[in-house]
Design a protein around this motif. Structure first.
Motif, PDB file in Angstrom:
ATOM      1  N   ASP A  58       0.866  -1.182   0.000  1.00 56.07           N
ATOM      2  CA  ASP A  58       0.000   0.000   0.000  1.00 56.07           C
ATOM      3  C   ASP A  58       0.900   1.228   0.000  1.00 56.07           C
ATOM      4  O   ASP A  58       1.391   1.651   1.038  1.00 56.07           O
ATOM      5  N   MET A  59       1.124   1.788  -1.181  1.00 53.22           N
ATOM      6  CA  MET A  59       2.099   2.859  -1.350  1.00 53.22           C
ATOM      7  C   MET A  59       1.481   4.214  -1.008  1.00 53.22           C
ATOM      8  O   MET A  59       0.293   4.440  -1.240  1.00 53.22           O
ATOM      9  N   SER A  60       2.286   5.127  -0.517  1.00 53.76           N
ATOM     10  CA  SER A  60       1.819   6.501  -0.353  1.00 53.76           C
ATOM     11  C   SER A  60       1.689   7.135  -1.734  1.00 53.76           C
ATOM     12  O   SER A  60       2.535   6.931  -2.602  1.00 53.76           O
ATOM     13  N   GLY A  61       0.624   7.911  -1.918  1.00 56.35           N
ATOM     14  CA  GLY A  61       0.423   8.597  -3.189  1.00 56.35           C
ATOM     15  C   GLY A  61       0.953  10.021  -3.197  1.00 56.35           C
ATOM     16  O   GLY A  61       0.898  10.706  -4.224  1.00 56.35           O
ATOM     17  N   GLN A  62       1.473  10.472  -2.054  1.00 52.75           N
ATOM     18  CA  GLN A  62       2.001  11.837  -2.000  1.00 52.75           C
ATOM     19  C   GLN A  62       3.164  11.988  -2.967  1.00 52.75           C
ATOM     20  O   GLN A  62       4.008  11.098  -3.078  1.00 52.75           O
ATOM     21  N   GLY A  63       3.216  13.160  -3.596  1.00 56.59           N
ATOM     22  CA  GLY A  63       4.244  13.432  -4.603  1.00 56.59           C
ATOM     23  C   GLY A  63       5.644  13.045  -4.169  1.00 56.59           C
ATOM     24  O   GLY A  63       6.371  12.386  -4.908  1.00 56.59           O
ATOM     25  N   ARG A  64       5.988  13.377  -2.936  1.00 59.19           N
ATOM     26  CA  ARG A  64       7.368  13.148  -2.485  1.00 59.19           C
ATOM     27  C   ARG A  64       7.692  11.672  -2.307  1.00 59.19           C
ATOM     28  O   ARG A  64       8.843  11.305  -2.154  1.00 59.19           O
ATOM     29  N   TYR A  65       6.666  10.808  -2.277  1.00 66.36           N
ATOM     30  CA  TYR A  65       6.914   9.364  -2.101  1.00 66.36           C
ATOM     31  C   TYR A  65       6.675   8.557  -3.382  1.00 66.36           C
ATOM     32  O   TYR A  65       6.936   7.361  -3.397  1.00 66.36           O
TER      33      TYR A  65
END
Ligand code: GTP
Ligand code: MG
Length: 171
Positions: A58-65
């Motif tokens: 379950d990956m973070s969708g935030q730009g930095r990640y």
């Protein structure tokens, strides 16, 4: 009992689209989190269906990640790609991330199934799954099995249909 086949799934999509909420709903109720917070980096989750045992990245969708996603592509045997159907402004960003994914060398030439959730269908101004599919140009995906479901992850609606499809593709 019979050992279930193990499958690694990547859960991708922009931040706030509902990835963690979806995965949480698929877990057995005694393993579900009460509060969902934005994912930092990624989180490994597990859930089972009748014939499969899923391990979800379950990956973070935030730009930095988002640059973390590609490190897990090789291990992924299926993809769940989540879209916030109410977020019209960022539909183009979701498409960019999808296109980058589809063109990645670790994904491009593989017949990996992709399940799309047009999530947040409960929002009053949500786009239909047909409209989301058009905006993301999903009909251009010819070399991979894909399927799109409208979902409301908070109520848990539409999730089972998607997971049933995914199971059929892999089993
Ligand atoms: P990142 O971890 O930051 O990438 O976000 P995410 O995609 O995991 O989103 P998350 O599951 O954390 O959900 C973000 C917010 O959207 C939360 O407040 C959820 O309650 C809400 N949400 C998720 N699914 C739905 C839905 O189907 N309908 C509505 N109305 N809200 C939803
Ligand atoms: Mg999350």
């Amino acid at each position: 009992g019979l050992k279930k086949k193990e499958v690694n799934v990547l859960c991708l999509g922009l931040d706030n689209s509902g990835k963690t909420t979806i995965i949480n709903q698929l877990k057995p109720s005694n393993a579900q989190a009460q509060d969902i917070v934005p994912t930092i980096g990624f989180s490994i989750e597990k859930f089972k269906t009748s014939s499969l045992s899923f391990t979800v990245f379950d990956m973070s969708g935030q730009g930095r990640y988002r640059n973390l996603w590609e490190h897990y592509y090789k291990e992924g045997q299926a993809i769940i790609f989540v879209i916030d159907s109410g977020d019209k402004l960022r539909m183009v960003v979701a498409k960019e991330e999808l296109d980058t994914l589809l063109n990645h060398p670790d994904i491009k030439h593989r017949r990996i199934p992709i399940l799309f959730f047009a999530n947040k269908m409960d929002l009053r101004d949500a786009l239909s799954s047909v409209k989301v599919s058009q905006l993301l140009c999903l009909e251009n995906i010819k070399d991979k099995p894909w399927h799109i479901c409208a979902s409301d992850a908070v109520k848990g609606e539409g999730l089972q249909e998607g997971v049933d499809w995914l199971q059929e593709q892999i089993a």
